[in-house]
Design an enzyme around this catalytic site. Structure first.
Site, PDB file in Angstrom:
ATOM      1  N   LEU A  61       0.967  -1.136  -0.070  1.00  0.00           N
ATOM      2  CA  LEU A  61      -0.178  -0.150   0.014  1.00  0.00           C
ATOM      3  C   LEU A  61       0.980   1.190  -0.038  1.00  0.00           C
ATOM      4  O   LEU A  61       1.839   1.295   0.796  1.00  0.00           O
ATOM      5  CB  LEU A  61      -0.924  -0.044   1.284  1.00  0.00           C
ATOM      6  N   HIS A  62       0.739   2.124  -0.826  1.00  0.00           N
ATOM      7  CA  HIS A  62       1.370   3.407  -0.722  1.00  0.00           C
ATOM      8  C   HIS A  62       0.465   4.673  -1.511  1.00  0.00           C
ATOM      9  O   HIS A  62       1.032   5.957  -1.352  1.00  0.00           O
ATOM     10  CB  HIS A  62       2.775   3.301  -1.639  1.00  0.00           C
TER      11      HIS A  62
END
Length: 370
Positions: free
Chosen positions: A206-207
């Site tokens: 996740l980013h």
């Protein structure tokens, strides 16, 4: 002699440029290149390891852009690349992907009168809240030669008014890198320490700002994943952008194991042997499609629709209520099987180099005629 600047700045770029560098080296033709590392990702875990593992030579230039806001990074990259071109111009600027470095160097090159070639041109998510979408739109608006990964990308460019003569459907260089290294993958150090079993754990990455910039949103998503994982270990290689917000959470679910960003060979080993991957990254959806690993994209749109229509990826969205039913289907063995899109065959880098040689000949012919 055609001098090409090959631009790389962020982690995904290195997988995309490696096949082009290797193809030029193998061809030993009239193309020479300068590898320019913008320094957008400056941590060894995010960039330095890739040079060693992928056999990429040390950059001819490192612009050292470093961290900062979108505007600060863009300005630093533009200033650095402009200085390079003022010292010694090139004939072509080749940019890849959709990161800040892609857009910044394309702009500088065009203002210096240098042609731009864009590898992975034409992909669109339709979501202009994503910085990457703005980078794609701006880059393609000033690109001269468009190297594409899919028929959908070709269609997007034609809709934007790009002539077919400038569009080259070559395939996917990231898949070149995947296939070249599939027999070289390395087990991460933590794999045995955490007693991981092939096919019996989940990977998440996740980013995206919508998922990670608010700690409460990040916590809600992680809890939903953990609660629906049915006790399976969830391995979470944490992007630096995500880590600062993760540290604000009081406690993580017990099944979630946070690890550092992994070098390429270790990360692909982790993905290849996972039961599934949950991600908000576009590139990982391409890799899971070729590897045949179930993938869930935690976004409301994707610029890589072929991974959904043909591959193993499904667009789950950002609503956490969509995660449990998708996980139930996965754990029940009801996930779809996919197929590999056309020209994702490991030969894209060689195709690009052949086209660059043809463009060089055409340019010399026009010059001689004049």
């Amino acid at each position: 002699m055609l001098t090409v600047d090959i631009i790389a700045g962020a982690r995904p770029n290195f997988m995309k440029i490696a096949p082009i560098v290797h193809a030029i080296d193998a061809d030993q033709s009239s193309i020479e290149y300068r590898l320019i590392h913008t320094g957008q990702h400056y941590d060894a875990k995010m960039s330095g390891d890739f040079f060693t593992q992928l056999g990429i030579p040390e950059p001819h230039y490192n612009l050292g852009a470093g961290s900062g806001s979108q505007a600060e990074q863009t300005g630093a990259i533009m200033r650095g690349y402009e200085q390079v071109l003022q010292t010694k111009p090139s004939d072509l600027c080749l940019v890849v992907g959709d990161v800040t470095s892609t857009m910044a160097c394309a702009i500088v090159a065009k203002k210096a009168g240098i042609d731009v070639a864009h590898v992975e041109a034409g992909i669109r998510s339709g979501d202009r809240t994503m910085p990457e979408e703005i980078n794609r739109l701006v880059t393609d608006a000033i690109t001269d030669y468009f190297f594409t990964t899919s028929a959908k990308a070709n269609e997007s460019l034609r809709t934007a008014g790009i002539d077919d003569s400038a569009i080259f459907f070559v395939g996917n260089t990231m898949i070149d890198t995947l296939l070249k290294n599939i027999d070289r993958l390395r087990k991460p150090d933590f794999f045995d320490e955490q007693s991981l079993i092939s096919g019996n754990y989940i990977v998440i990455t996740l980013h995206r700002p919508a998922n990670v910039d608010k700690p409460e949103n990040l916590a809600t998503m992680l809890n939903a994943i953990a609660e629906s994982a049915n006790g399976l270990p969830v391995i979470f290689p944490v992007h630096p952008r995500t880590r600062k917000n993760l540290e604000q959470l009081p406690q993580l679910p017990e099944c979630i194991h946070v690890v550092d960003p992994q070098p390429y060979l270790q990360f692909i080993y982790l993905v290849k042997n996972a039961k599934a991957v949950l991600t908000d990254s576009g590139g990982i959806t391409e890799e899971t499609t070729v590897l045949g690993v179930p993938c869930m994209t935690l976004r409301d749109s994707t610029e890589r629709p072929e991974t959904v229509t043909m591959g193993t990826n499904e667009l789950i969205g950002t609503s956490v209520s969509n995660i449990p039913p998708a996980m139930q289907r996965l754990l029940a063995g009801q996930w779809k099987s996919g197929q590999v899109p056309p020209k994702w065959d490991g030969k894209t880098g060689a195709r690009i180099v052949e086209i660059l040689k043809q463009l060089q000949v055409a340019s010399q012919t026009r010059t001689n005629a004049a």
